[in-house]
Design an enzyme around this catalytic site. Structure first.
Site, PDB file in Angstrom:
ATOM      1  CB  SER A 276      -0.877  -0.002   1.252  1.00 59.18           C
ATOM      2  OG  SER A 276      -1.343   1.308   1.478  1.00 59.18           O
TER       3      SER A 276
ATOM      4  CG  HIS B  70      -3.853  -1.492  -1.624  1.00 62.92           C
ATOM      5  ND1 HIS B  70      -4.994  -2.214  -1.901  1.00 62.92           N
ATOM      6  CD2 HIS B  70      -4.184  -0.656  -0.605  1.00 62.92           C
ATOM      7  CE1 HIS B  70      -5.963  -1.836  -1.083  1.00 62.92           C
ATOM      8  NE2 HIS B  70      -5.500  -0.886  -0.288  1.00 62.92           N
TER       9      HIS B  70
ATOM     10  CG  ASP C 263      -4.979   2.609   0.898  1.00 63.06           C
ATOM     11  OD1 ASP C 263      -5.935   1.822   0.811  1.00 63.06           O
ATOM     12  OD2 ASP C 263      -3.851   2.279   1.311  1.00 63.06           O
TER      13      ASP C 263
ATOM     14  CG  MET D  40      -7.803   7.737   2.417  1.00 64.08           C
ATOM     15  SD  MET D  40      -6.881   7.859   3.944  1.00 64.08           S
ATOM     16  CE  MET D  40      -6.213   6.205   4.039  1.00 64.08           C
TER      17      MET D  40
ATOM     18  CG  HIS E 100      -9.116   0.476  -0.439  1.00 66.15           C
ATOM     19  ND1 HIS E 100      -8.500   0.242   0.778  1.00 66.15           N
ATOM     20  CD2 HIS E 100     -10.450   0.483  -0.179  1.00 66.15           C
ATOM     21  CE1 HIS E 100      -9.407   0.128   1.721  1.00 66.15           C
ATOM     22  NE2 HIS E 100     -10.600   0.271   1.167  1.00 66.15           N
TER      23      HIS E 100
ATOM     24  CG  MET F  77     -10.955   3.604   2.167  1.00 65.41           C
ATOM     25  SD  MET F  77      -9.481   3.577   3.198  1.00 65.41           S
ATOM     26  CE  MET F  77      -8.239   3.708   1.937  1.00 65.41           C
TER      27      MET F  77
ATOM     28  CG  MET G  93     -11.484  -2.342   5.267  1.00 63.41           C
ATOM     29  SD  MET G  93      -9.949  -1.978   4.380  1.00 63.41           S
ATOM     30  CE  MET G  93      -8.965  -1.168   5.641  1.00 63.41           C
TER      31      MET G  93
ATOM     32  CG  ASP H  13      -6.116  -2.592   3.276  1.00 61.30           C
ATOM     33  OD1 ASP H  13      -5.075  -2.338   3.897  1.00 61.30           O
ATOM     34  OD2 ASP H  13      -6.682  -1.767   2.527  1.00 61.30           O
TER      35      ASP H  13
END
Ligand code: DX5
Ligand code: ZN
Length: 323
Positions: A112, A137, A139, A141, A170, A172, A241, A279
Site C-alpha cells: 500500500s 495498492h 488508497d 481517501m 481502494h 475510501m 478490512m 488490508d
C-alpha cells in the site's frame, strides 16, 4: 529447503531468465555458464550439483525449453519427482514443503503506497515492483468516509507510468460512482468500493465491470459479510478490512480471522474464484494467519515501507513468513 534444491532452482532460473545467458544456444553452453554462476554464487565445487539431476532434468538439451514451460506454467513436479526418487532425507523433507508451496494457492502481495515516501512516490512504486510485488495498492481517501484527504485520479495516472503491475485502487470515499470513470481513465485495473458507501452496489459493480476493470467491494470491520451475499457472484475481489479504514500503521483486529474464515467457506461453497484480499495490520506475523484461514491477496503498508529494512527485504520477509 536443502542446499541442493536451492542450487537446482537457481540453475533453472538463471538458465531461463539471466539477461546475459537466456539467449545462449546451444543450451548445453548456457548450462555450463549457468552452473558456473551457481557454484560461484554458493562458493561451492561443481560436484555439488550432481550430473544425474542435470541429465534427468534435461538441462543440457533442447528439451530444456519444454521443461521450463512445464515447470513455471503448469507447475510440473519434475524436479520434485526426481529428488523424491534420488534425494537424501533432507531433500525429501524440503520437497514436501516445496510441493505445498508450488501447488498451494498463489498468495499475492499488494504494497500500500499510503505508507510510501510521497516525495519520491514514483521511485517507491518502481522499487516495490522490482522487489516482486503483485499489485500496487492505492488508497484513496476523501475526508468524509474517512478523516483524511490524500490522493485522486491524477496521482493514479502518474503512478501508472512507473509500473506495469495491476493498480489496485481502494476507494475510501462517499459516492464512489461519481469517480469511477476518472480512476478508470487514470489506469486502474481493480477498483474497490466500500459497501458502506453504496446503497446501489449492484449498479456500481456493473459500471466498473463495463469499463473492463475488475470490481471489488470492501467491508469495514463492523460490516457483516452477509451484506455482500446478493452481489458476491459478480465480484472479482472482496477486500476485508482488518483495521478501521483511514490510517496506516494500526493494529490488526483479531476478529477478522473469523470473518475471513467464513468468507472463504462461502466462496468455496459457491465455487467462486473471487479474490479474497485483506488490508490493515498485515506483517510477517499476521500474514500467515490470514492466509491460513483463506486470504489470497495481502495489502501491507507499514510492514513494507516503514520496516527499517529495504523494501525488497521487507517483502521477502512477508513472503518467507508464508512458507
Ligand atoms: C487503511 C488502508 C490500508 C493501509 C494499510 O485505511 O486501506 O491500505 O495502507 O496500512 P498498514 O499495512 O500499515 O496497516
Ligand atoms: Zn487499502
Amino acid at each position: 529447503m536443502s542446499k541442493r534444491i536451492r542450487q537446482l532452482l537457481l540453475l533453472i532460473e538463471i538458465m531461463a531468465s539471466d539477461d546475459e545467458l537466456k539467449d545462449i544456444y546451444p543450451i548445453s553452453r548456457r548450462r555450463t555458464k549457468a552452473i558456473k554462476k551457481v557454484t560461484d554464487f554458493y562458493e561451492v565445487h561443481r560436484s555439488t550439483i550432481p550430473d544425474i539431476y542435470i541429465r534427468r532434468l534435461g538441462l543440457g538439451t533442447d528439451k530444456f525449453d519444454d521443461l521450463l514451460e512445464r515447470f513455471f506454467q503448469d507447475r510440473d513436479k519434475t524436479l520434485f519427482q526426481l529428488l523424491s526418487q534420488h534425494g537424501d532425507a533432507e531433500d525429501q523433507a524440503a520437497i514436501q514443503s516445496l510441493i505445498r508451496d508450488l501447488t498451494g494457492p498463489k498468495i499475492k502481495l499488494a504494497p500500500s503506497i499510503l505508507s510510501a515516501d510521497f516525495s519520491r512516490l514514483g521511485e517507491q512504486v518502481a522499487e516495490v515492483t522490482k522487489a516482486g510485488a503483485d499489485y500496487i495498492h492505492i488508497d484513496v481517501m476523501d475526508g468524509h468516509f474517512v478523516p483524511q484527504i490524500n490522493i485522486g485520479a491524477p496521482v493514479v495516472a502518474a503512478i501508472r507510468h512507473w509500473t506495469n503491475l495491476p493498480l489496485d485502487v481502494h476507494l475510501m470515499i462517499e459516492a464512489p460512482e461519481r469517480q469511477i470513470n476518472q480512476f478508470a481513465d487514470a489506469g486502474a485495473d481493480i477498483i474497490t468500493v466500500h459497501i458502506e458507501t453504496c446503497p446501489h452496489i449492484h449498479r456500481v459493480v456493473q459500471t466498473i465491470k463495463e469499463l473492463g476493470i475488475k470490481a471489488g467491494v470492501s467491508l469495514n470491520p463492523g460490516t457483516p459479510i452477509d451484506t455482500l451475499k446478493e452481489v458476491l457472484s459478480s465480484l472479482d475481489l472482496v477486500l476485508v478490512m482488518s483495521v478501521n479504514p483511514g490510517f496506516g500503521g494500526q493494529t490488526f483486529i483479531e476478529d477478522t480471522l473469523d470473518k475471513i474464515t467464513r468468507l472463504r467457506v462461502e466462496l468455496d461453497r459457491r465455487s467462486l474464484a473471487t479474490e479474497l484480499e485483506v488490508d490493515g495490520g498485515i506483517n510477517a506475523e499476521t500474514a500467515p494467519r490470514v492466509v491460513g484461514v483463506g486470504a489470497r491477496v495481502l495489502v501491507a503498508g507499514s510492514a513494507v515501507f516503514h520496516s527499517g529494512q529495504t523494501v525488497k527485504e521487507a517483502l521477502a520477509k512477508i513472503r518467507a513468513s508464508l512458507s
